[in-house]
Design an enzyme around this catalytic site. Structure first.
Site, PDB file in Angstrom:
ATOM      1  N   LYS A 109       0.535  -6.524  -9.780  1.00 12.35           N
ATOM      2  CA  LYS A 109      -0.679  -5.693  -9.828  1.00 12.35           C
ATOM      3  C   LYS A 109      -1.409  -5.981 -11.124  1.00 12.35           C
ATOM      4  O   LYS A 109      -0.801  -6.409 -12.104  1.00 12.35           O
ATOM      5  CB  LYS A 109      -0.304  -4.206  -9.796  1.00 12.35           C
ATOM      6  N   GLY A 220     -10.852  11.486  -0.884  1.00 13.10           N
ATOM      7  CA  GLY A 220     -11.304  10.176  -1.378  1.00 13.10           C
ATOM      8  C   GLY A 220     -12.233   9.510  -0.387  1.00 13.10           C
ATOM      9  O   GLY A 220     -11.985   9.520   0.825  1.00 13.10           O
ATOM     10  N   GLY A 225     -10.517   5.561   1.939  1.00  6.84           N
ATOM     11  CA  GLY A 225     -10.788   6.884   2.526  1.00  6.84           C
ATOM     12  C   GLY A 225     -12.007   6.869   3.441  1.00  6.84           C
ATOM     13  O   GLY A 225     -12.004   7.497   4.503  1.00  6.84           O
TER      14      GLY A 225
HETATM   15  N1  GLU Z   1      -4.683  -3.146  -3.431  1.00  6.58           N
HETATM   16  C1  GLU Z   1      -4.104  -3.105  -2.137  1.00  6.58           C
HETATM   17  C2  GLU Z   1      -2.758  -2.384  -2.169  1.00  6.58           C
HETATM   18  O1  GLU Z   1      -2.528  -1.534  -3.005  1.00  6.58           O
HETATM   19  C3  GLU Z   1      -4.050  -4.466  -1.462  1.00  6.58           C
HETATM   20  C4  GLU Z   1      -3.318  -5.529  -2.196  1.00  6.58           C
HETATM   21  C5  GLU Z   1      -3.509  -6.932  -1.640  1.00  6.58           C
HETATM   22  O2  GLU Z   1      -4.301  -7.099  -0.726  1.00  6.58           O
HETATM   23  O3  GLU Z   1      -2.856  -7.831  -2.165  1.00  6.58           O
HETATM   24  O4  GLU Z   1      -1.917  -2.558  -1.327  1.00  6.58           O
END
Ligand code: GLU
Length: 411
Positions: A109, A220, A225
């Site tokens: 992340k 949201g 959302g």
């Molecule tokens: N941000 C999204 C999640 O929390 C998608 C992550 C992605 O597509 O790699 O799952």
């Protein structure tokens, strides 16, 4: 006695979810050791020349949590409260999420501490490209594949992907997912998280004892959302509550999500929406409903309000909206919580389809993408629901147990 001190630290909560799951079904010791901390966490200072001509430094992050199942995978969040502990928690949840979905991906992340609403478009583009300039050596289709998250979208991902290609000469475009269709994105990616949430809900609705047409409250109105409200509405459910970061509206007879979206666009607020009661976010969460969908930030359902929740089922489209203490209260009250690592996994699933299409030079139709998403998420939802009954535990623990068993096989 329940320990409440760390309830607001999402990383502590994520680790606690892990240790709670292995108390139900023990796991391979080595995998638990690996998941106790990320493989790598990086903070980067990103310099941006602002429109005023002054230099401002922003703090950016990438946490590469675990790559046992494949390249690190996960979004990049732009938010004023984003910090390394939040990004670590989100990266651990991505590791569990990709394993729950049986994807060939690990967990990671990223983020930048910023309120993007305070930047001009030029500044936002410089900041997005700046994140890549600092981090590109550790990214790549087989290494780490970022995507959008809160306050980031296909435009921002497009700038990042372009910057990455310029710096490295990489041509497949598979280093970033969540791109626009013109830029090599996948059909169905924008609505994938909301849609995946709906498919998950649909797979277990009957077993959860809920009617064909449910009353639904959604916290949201971002990408997740907003789409979820529209999808549930289009599928015959009654959206009785919606909210943004400032407050919410309730109409027991039902809201039309597109009218609510338009009203917010025109007025910048939900206050004053016709025939609806304006409520605080706290009141919204504790209003009587069949389904409550938190689709905003972490730590919304905690020990302080879990006893007041009047929903029959919670579907977590946000990451980490329910704390472990709240999980116990809700389980004891017989309210199932469909966990984030399953309910919001539609986004990363279609991201993985995008990555695969880019690597193979293919473009799949929307029907193909959504059919693949539906069958895989509903399949995992059934497995997790069934095992929670067999183990007499909550859905989160059973999702973590499933993920740990898949991770253990590959270590
Ligand atoms: N941000 C999204 C999640 O929390 C998608 C992550 C992605 O597509 O790699 O799952």
């Amino acid at each position: 006695m329940t320990t409440l001190i760390n309830e607001s630290n999402p990383f502590t909560n994520a680790l606690s979810q892990l240790s709670r799951a292995i108390k139900v079904v023990s796991s391979n010791d080595d995998i638990i050791k690996r998941l106790a901390s990320p493989d790598r966490e990086i903070k980067a200072s990103i310099p941006v020349i602002m429109d005023s001509g002054t230099l401002q430094i922003f703090e950016g992050y990438r946490v590469q949590y675990c790559n046992i199942l494949g390249p690190y995978k996960g979004g990049i969040r732009f938010h004023p409260d984003t910090n390394i502990d939040e990004v670590k928690a989100l990266a651990l949840w991505m590791t569990i999420k990709t394993a729950v979905m049986d994807l060939p991906m690990g967990g990671g992340k990223g983020g930048i501490t910023i309120d993007p609403k305070k930047l001009s478009k030029t500044e936002l583009e410089k900041l997005s490209r700046g994140w890549v300039q600092k981090l590109y050596p550790i990214l790549g289709p087989n290494v780490d594949v970022p995507a959008p998250d809160m306050n980031t979208n296909s435009e921002i991902i497009g700038w990042m992907s372009d910057e990455y290609k310029n710096l490295t000469g990489e041509k497949t475009g598979a280093t970033f997912t969540g791109k626009s269709l013109d830029d090599g994105g996948s059909e169905g990616r924008t609505q994938a998280t909301g849609l995946g949430g709906f498919y998950t809900f649909d797979a277990i609705r009957e077993q959860a004892g809920l009617p064909i047409s449910c009353k639904v409250i959604i916290q949201g109105m971002g990408n997740v959302g907003g789409y979820a409200a529209q999808i549930f509405h289009d599928n015959g459910h009654i959206i009785i509550g919606m909210s943004d970061s400032k407050g919410g509206i309730i109409n027991p007879l039902g809201l039309n999500p597109s009218e609510v979206e338009n009203y917010k666009k025109e007025n910048g607020t939900l206050a004053g929406f016709p025939n609806a009661k304006y409520v605080t976010n706290e009141e919204l969460l504790t209003t009587e409903t069949d389904v409550l969908i938190p689709a905003a930030l972490e730590n919304q359902i905690t020990h302080t309000n879990a006893n007041e929740i009047k929903a029959k089922l919670i579907l977590e489209l946000a990451n980490g909206p329910t704390t472990p203490e709240a999980d116990d209260i809700l389980f004891a009250r017989g309210i199932p919580v469909v966990p984030d690592v399953l309910a919001n996994a539609g986004g990363v699933t279609v991201s993985t389809f995008e990555w695969e299409q880019n690597l193979k030079g293919e473009h799949w139709s929307e029907v193909v993408v959504l059919e693949k998403l539906k069958s895989s998420i509903q399949n995992q939802a059934q497995i997790i629901w069934k095992s929670s009954k067999e183990l007499n535990t909550d859905l989160r623990r059973s999702a973590f147990i499933l993920a740990l068993s898949r991770l253990s096989k590959k270590i």
